[in-house]
Design a protein around this motif. Structure first.
Motif, PDB file in Angstrom:
ATOM      1  N   ALA A 103       0.907  -1.108  -0.194  1.00  0.00           N
ATOM      2  CA  ALA A 103      -0.080  -0.164  -0.095  1.00  0.00           C
ATOM      3  C   ALA A 103       0.817   1.416  -0.103  1.00  0.00           C
ATOM      4  O   ALA A 103       0.344   2.324  -0.615  1.00  0.00           O
ATOM      5  CB  ALA A 103      -0.903  -0.208   1.066  1.00  0.00           C
ATOM      6  N   ALA A 104       1.927   1.138   0.454  1.00  0.00           N
ATOM      7  CA  ALA A 104       2.909   2.536   0.633  1.00  0.00           C
ATOM      8  C   ALA A 104       3.688   2.477  -0.748  1.00  0.00           C
ATOM      9  O   ALA A 104       4.253   3.297  -0.755  1.00  0.00           O
ATOM     10  CB  ALA A 104       3.885   2.166   1.881  1.00  0.00           C
ATOM     11  N   THR A 105       3.702   1.578  -1.535  1.00  0.00           N
ATOM     12  CA  THR A 105       4.229   1.657  -2.960  1.00  0.00           C
ATOM     13  C   THR A 105       3.643   2.822  -3.840  1.00  0.00           C
ATOM     14  O   THR A 105       2.506   3.036  -3.953  1.00  0.00           O
ATOM     15  CB  THR A 105       4.289   0.202  -3.481  1.00  0.00           C
ATOM     16  OG1 THR A 105       4.737  -0.645  -2.866  1.00  0.00           O
ATOM     17  CG2 THR A 105       5.020   0.430  -4.970  1.00  0.00           C
ATOM     18  N   ARG A 106       4.695   3.505  -4.531  1.00  0.00           N
ATOM     19  CA  ARG A 106       3.998   4.615  -5.292  1.00  0.00           C
ATOM     20  C   ARG A 106       4.586   4.301  -6.543  1.00  0.00           C
ATOM     21  O   ARG A 106       5.722   3.920  -6.913  1.00  0.00           O
ATOM     22  CB  ARG A 106       4.632   5.978  -4.634  1.00  0.00           C
ATOM     23  CG  ARG A 106       4.209   6.376  -3.260  1.00  0.00           C
ATOM     24  CD  ARG A 106       2.834   6.784  -3.507  1.00  0.00           C
ATOM     25  NE  ARG A 106       2.266   7.305  -2.025  1.00  0.00           N
ATOM     26  CZ  ARG A 106       1.618   6.433  -1.049  1.00  0.00           C
ATOM     27  NH1 ARG A 106       1.450   5.170  -1.564  1.00  0.00           N
ATOM     28  NH2 ARG A 106       1.443   6.796   0.012  1.00  0.00           N
ATOM     29  N   THR A 107       3.783   4.263  -7.431  1.00  0.00           N
ATOM     30  CA  THR A 107       3.879   4.412  -8.950  1.00  0.00           C
ATOM     31  C   THR A 107       3.182   5.145 -10.071  1.00  0.00           C
ATOM     32  O   THR A 107       1.793   5.672  -9.584  1.00  0.00           O
ATOM     33  CB  THR A 107       3.709   2.730  -9.418  1.00  0.00           C
ATOM     34  OG1 THR A 107       4.041   2.660 -10.844  1.00  0.00           O
ATOM     35  CG2 THR A 107       2.298   2.269  -9.217  1.00  0.00           C
ATOM     36  N   SER A 152       1.815  -0.630 -13.997  1.00  0.00           N
ATOM     37  CA  SER A 152       2.450  -0.851 -12.639  1.00  0.00           C
ATOM     38  C   SER A 152       1.186  -0.777 -11.517  1.00  0.00           C
ATOM     39  O   SER A 152       1.211  -1.348 -10.504  1.00  0.00           O
ATOM     40  CB  SER A 152       3.629  -0.391 -12.333  1.00  0.00           C
ATOM     41  OG  SER A 152       4.659  -0.450 -13.258  1.00  0.00           O
ATOM     42  N   ALA A 153       0.707   0.312 -11.643  1.00  0.00           N
ATOM     43  CA  ALA A 153      -0.689   0.520 -10.855  1.00  0.00           C
ATOM     44  C   ALA A 153      -1.493  -0.504 -11.093  1.00  0.00           C
ATOM     45  O   ALA A 153      -2.233  -0.921  -9.722  1.00  0.00           O
ATOM     46  CB  ALA A 153      -1.145   1.961 -10.952  1.00  0.00           C
ATOM     47  N   LYS A 154      -1.825  -0.880 -12.020  1.00  0.00           N
ATOM     48  CA  LYS A 154      -3.026  -1.904 -12.098  1.00  0.00           C
ATOM     49  C   LYS A 154      -2.362  -3.150 -11.453  1.00  0.00           C
ATOM     50  O   LYS A 154      -3.175  -3.976 -10.843  1.00  0.00           O
ATOM     51  CB  LYS A 154      -3.268  -2.136 -13.575  1.00  0.00           C
ATOM     52  CG  LYS A 154      -4.326  -3.255 -13.873  1.00  0.00           C
ATOM     53  CD  LYS A 154      -4.812  -3.197 -15.490  1.00  0.00           C
ATOM     54  CE  LYS A 154      -5.866  -4.078 -15.634  1.00  0.00           C
ATOM     55  NZ  LYS A 154      -6.214  -4.293 -17.089  1.00  0.00           N
ATOM     56  N   LEU A 157      -2.720  -6.006  -4.079  1.00  0.00           N
ATOM     57  CA  LEU A 157      -3.363  -5.552  -2.955  1.00  0.00           C
ATOM     58  C   LEU A 157      -4.688  -6.368  -2.639  1.00  0.00           C
ATOM     59  O   LEU A 157      -4.820  -6.992  -1.613  1.00  0.00           O
ATOM     60  CB  LEU A 157      -3.578  -4.294  -2.916  1.00  0.00           C
ATOM     61  CG  LEU A 157      -2.414  -3.263  -2.536  1.00  0.00           C
ATOM     62  CD1 LEU A 157      -2.978  -1.792  -3.133  1.00  0.00           C
ATOM     63  CD2 LEU A 157      -2.036  -3.268  -1.422  1.00  0.00           C
ATOM     64  N   ARG A 158      -5.451  -6.645  -3.795  1.00  0.00           N
ATOM     65  CA  ARG A 158      -6.474  -7.620  -3.567  1.00  0.00           C
ATOM     66  C   ARG A 158      -6.270  -8.831  -3.236  1.00  0.00           C
ATOM     67  O   ARG A 158      -6.909  -9.636  -2.361  1.00  0.00           O
ATOM     68  CB  ARG A 158      -7.381  -7.523  -4.887  1.00  0.00           C
ATOM     69  CG  ARG A 158      -8.175  -6.206  -5.222  1.00  0.00           C
ATOM     70  CD  ARG A 158      -9.295  -6.670  -6.067  1.00  0.00           C
ATOM     71  NE  ARG A 158      -8.645  -6.834  -7.521  1.00  0.00           N
ATOM     72  CZ  ARG A 158      -8.240  -6.182  -8.555  1.00  0.00           C
ATOM     73  NH1 ARG A 158      -8.216  -4.774  -8.268  1.00  0.00           N
ATOM     74  NH2 ARG A 158      -7.863  -6.487  -9.536  1.00  0.00           N
ATOM     75  N   ALA A 159      -5.058  -9.496  -4.017  1.00  0.00           N
ATOM     76  CA  ALA A 159      -4.751 -10.871  -3.602  1.00  0.00           C
ATOM     77  C   ALA A 159      -4.160 -10.912  -1.960  1.00  0.00           C
ATOM     78  O   ALA A 159      -4.751 -11.905  -1.283  1.00  0.00           O
ATOM     79  CB  ALA A 159      -3.493 -11.399  -4.306  1.00  0.00           C
ATOM     80  N   ALA A 160      -3.453  -9.767  -1.448  1.00  0.00           N
ATOM     81  CA  ALA A 160      -3.345  -9.904  -0.226  1.00  0.00           C
ATOM     82  C   ALA A 160      -4.253  -9.663   0.888  1.00  0.00           C
ATOM     83  O   ALA A 160      -4.194 -10.378   2.089  1.00  0.00           O
ATOM     84  CB  ALA A 160      -2.204  -8.636   0.173  1.00  0.00           C
ATOM     85  N   ASP A 161      -5.321  -9.078   0.369  1.00  0.00           N
ATOM     86  CA  ASP A 161      -6.465  -8.913   1.269  1.00  0.00           C
ATOM     87  C   ASP A 161      -7.029 -10.088   1.438  1.00  0.00           C
ATOM     88  O   ASP A 161      -7.582 -10.656   2.440  1.00  0.00           O
ATOM     89  CB  ASP A 161      -7.627  -7.968   0.566  1.00  0.00           C
ATOM     90  CG  ASP A 161      -7.135  -6.445   0.793  1.00  0.00           C
ATOM     91  OD1 ASP A 161      -6.100  -6.331   1.818  1.00  0.00           O
ATOM     92  OD2 ASP A 161      -7.412  -5.576   0.198  1.00  0.00           O
TER      93      ASP A 161
END
Length: 659
Positions: A231-235, A240-242, A248-252
């Motif tokens: 979540a802290a990653t910036r792009t 890359s954002a997609k 993130l969804r997979a981690a959730d």
């Protein structure tokens, strides 16, 4: 009567000479969804035009329509849209067919000209513990397929491959030896053995949960930290954002899964630690999981004491599940459990060795298959055999003893890889003249959309579900306001019988009305409702047909005489719609057989019941406008009742005369 098969033959003749194999296109026939387009429709011209003609699909459809020999069955075909060919059954043929059905107890369903010997393996509970909701699907799907295939003329052999030999009996034996009370077991064996099993199983799960809780807590913390880092990653890159959003969804999802497992493990720990007697047992038996496996191994090795206990307990366990089967109206030709095949297992290993199919891996014997990443293990390092070994022995026995053309395994979808491997090994052993089919099915879910379990995390007991369904059916169809309207009034015994038939039927139909590969939610109020796609609705339609015949004061023989005296004529659209549906029973049953999908029959019965409701509202029977109309409508009522009763019976569901 299978009208699509008749049409298929007509189209095959019309297409012959255009392509090498007319059957590829001749079978593209389906019932229409709107009567204004006729009764059946073919779209063969559209794909066929791409292969054989420079004409448009519509022009080819017109050519095909002109070549169809419609005879006495069909009116002249019509071409619609881009190339649909619509066909309508002649009224004279429809009335003749309905009259012939009056003399046919099989409702116009012909016996197959190509009977096969089919073995169906279904239900297969572990007999050492009570049947639960997870057993309902295999049991009712297997029973429905058995009834339907037999009705179509196939020779069917059923086998309930019981789990009567494995770890579940090791659990009972250990529990009986270490904290059972022999006098209580002797006095009331069934509930006492079930109680011992539950306690021992709870202690085993407690020990596993105690170990897993810190592991799951650590995994959940790591998963959440990973999620925070992501979540802290910036792009600024859209691609890359997609990808980041997907991660993130997979981690959730991983966190939700681990959290659910952790919650379940904590509940298991809390349940034991909140009960002093259970906690004392848990402390006294810290190695219960290993000890149970030791007792199981002793049983398999022929230990005299364990064999004696197994022989003593098994009949009680069998009687318990047989009582459930009797309530469900289900019987088996054979109940050959795992214990029956145990002596055959060494020979299976010998044959695999002789064929060069086994190899040792980490001390275990495995069959490695190129098409699978993991091997099929047939003997563990400690010498114990596995389900795969037993299933191979079972298959060889069935081949030699029953010589089937086909074997259907009605088993949970989650066992798909197991059966894929089993069938692959069977082919390598030369068992390639039997069609092996895994008739897979989905999961019964609770109202929350999760697998249906009790608050303690165990699967809901089947008998409790049956009791709940019968009680709910009693409230719906036997409430005082309804039964007061019946003449004569329902006795208490009749109300009990109706509630049992409707309640059990509701559970079966709810399961069978879904495609077997789908999960479905178990919502009892919907299952017993008098409206909607339920057994209760179809059973009520049948009861209404019986009520009309009683009110008219006619028997089936009287209806035959009236039809012959006054003739039949379908003057109302509701009459024709119902009559045409009644002719489709064989068509539906053949589709069920081809795809092993009883839901097609359940859907057909619901559609027929709906068509009957429309007919009943729009076409007076007892006060018909003419003797011919009366004879026609009494014929439709009689045949509709017969079709509904027959169809429900093929699903293993009974009917009642009054509701």
């Amino acid at each position: 009567m299978h009208l699509p098969h008749r049409l298929r033959d007509l189209f095959a003749d019309a297409i012959r000479g255009m392509v090498d194999d007319p059957s590829e296109f001749a079978g593209m026939i389906r019932p229409t969804t709107d009567p204004k387009f006729g009764d059946y429709q073919s779209n063969a011209a559209m794909p066929l035009s791409k292969r054989v003609s420079a004409d448009s699909a519509r022009e080819l459809a017109e050519r095909l329509a002109g070549r169809l020999e419609v005879g006495e069955v069909w009116e002249a075909p019509e071409v619609a849209g881009p190339g649909f060919i619509n066909l309508r059954v002649r009224e004279s043929f429809l009335m003749d067919a309905l009259r012939r059905m009056l003399d046919d107890p099989r409702c116009g369903v012909e016996v197959t000209s190509e009977p096969r010997r089919v073995m169906i393996d279904f239900s297969s509970p572990n007999v050492a513990k009570p049947m639960h909701v997870g057993h309902i699907r295999s049991t009712v799907i297997g029973d429905a397929l058995t009834r339907i295939l037999r009705f179509l003329g196939h020779s069917v052999i059923t086998d309930n491959h019981l789990g009567d030999w494995g770890t579940q009996f090791g659990i009972i034996i250990y529990a009986y030896k270490h904290f059972g009370e022999p006098e209580r077991v002797d006095r009331d064996p069934v509930p006492e053995l079930a109680k011992l099993y539950r306690i021992a199983q709870q202690l085993i799960e407690y020990r596993r949960a105690v170990v897993s809780v810190p592991e799951l807590e650590s995994s959940l913390q790591a998963c959440r930290q990973q999620r925070q880092q992501l979540a802290a990653t910036r792009t600024a890159d859209a691609k890359s954002a997609k990808r980041l959003e997907k991660e993130l969804r997979a981690a959730d999802r991983r966190a939700d899964t681990i959290s659910g497992e952790l919650e379940a493990a904590r509940r298991k720990v809390a349940a034991v630690e909140a009960a002093p007697e259970l906690k004392d047992l848990a402390d006294a038996h810290p190695e219960i999981d290993r000890a149970v496996l030791h007792e199981t191994a002793k049983l398999h090795e022929g230990d005299r004491e364990n064999l004696e206990l197994w022989r003593r307990f098994l009949p009680y366990c069998r009687d318990e599940i047989d009582r459930i089967y009797r309530r469900l109206g289900i019987r088996f030709d054979h109940t050959l459990g795992e214990s029956f095949y145990h002596p055959m297992l060494p020979a299976v290993i010998d044959r695999l060795r002789a064929e060069g199919l086994v190899a040792e891996s980490d001390g275990a014997l495995c069959v490695f298959l190129d098409e699978f990443e993991a091997p099929m293990i047939v003997q563990k390092r400690d010498g114990a055999y596995l389900y795969a070994t037993t299933d191979l022995a079972t298959l060889e026995y069935r081949q030699s003893e029953f010589d089937p053309d086909e074997i259907l395994y009605v088993v949970d979808s989650r066992q798909g890889e197991h059966f894929d491997k089993l069938f692959a090994v069977a082919r390598r052993l030369g068992i390639d003249d039997i069609r092996l089919v895994h008739v897979k099915f989905g999961t019964v879910l609770g109202e929350d959309g999760r697998p249906m379990k009790t608050r303690s995390g165990s699967l809901v007991g089947l008998e409790g579900l049956l009791d709940d369904a019968v009680e709910r059916a009693r409230q719906v169809v036997c409430d005082p306001d309804r039964v007061r309207q019946l003449d004569p009034p329902m006795s208490a015994d009749e109300r009990e019988a109706v509630a049992e038939v409707v309640g059990i039927g509701a559970i079966k139909f709810a399961d069978l009305s879904h495609h077997r590969t789908s999960d479905y939610r178990f919502i009892l109020d919907k299952m017993v409702a008098l409206d909607g796609n339920t057994a209760t609705y179809v059973q009520y339609a049948y009861a209404r047909t019986e009520g009309i015949l009683r009110k008219a004061g006619v028997s089936p023989d009287d209806v035959v005489r009236l039809a012959d005296t006054h003739g039949l004529r379908l003057n109302h659209p509701a009459e024709r719609a119902l009559g045409l549906l009644l002719l489709r029973l064989e068509e539906v049953l053949v589709s069920v057989r081809e795809d092993y999908t009883p839901n097609q029959l359940a859907e057909y019965l619901y559609e027929t019941a709906k068509a009957y409701a429309v007919f009943n509202d729009q076409c007076p029977v007892v006060q018909a406008e003419s003797e011919t109309a009366s004879a026609t409508r009494l014929t439709l009522v009689t045949l509709c009742g017969r079709v509904l009763r027959t169809g429900l019976s093929l699903l293993g569901i009974r009917v009642v005369e009054r509701m």
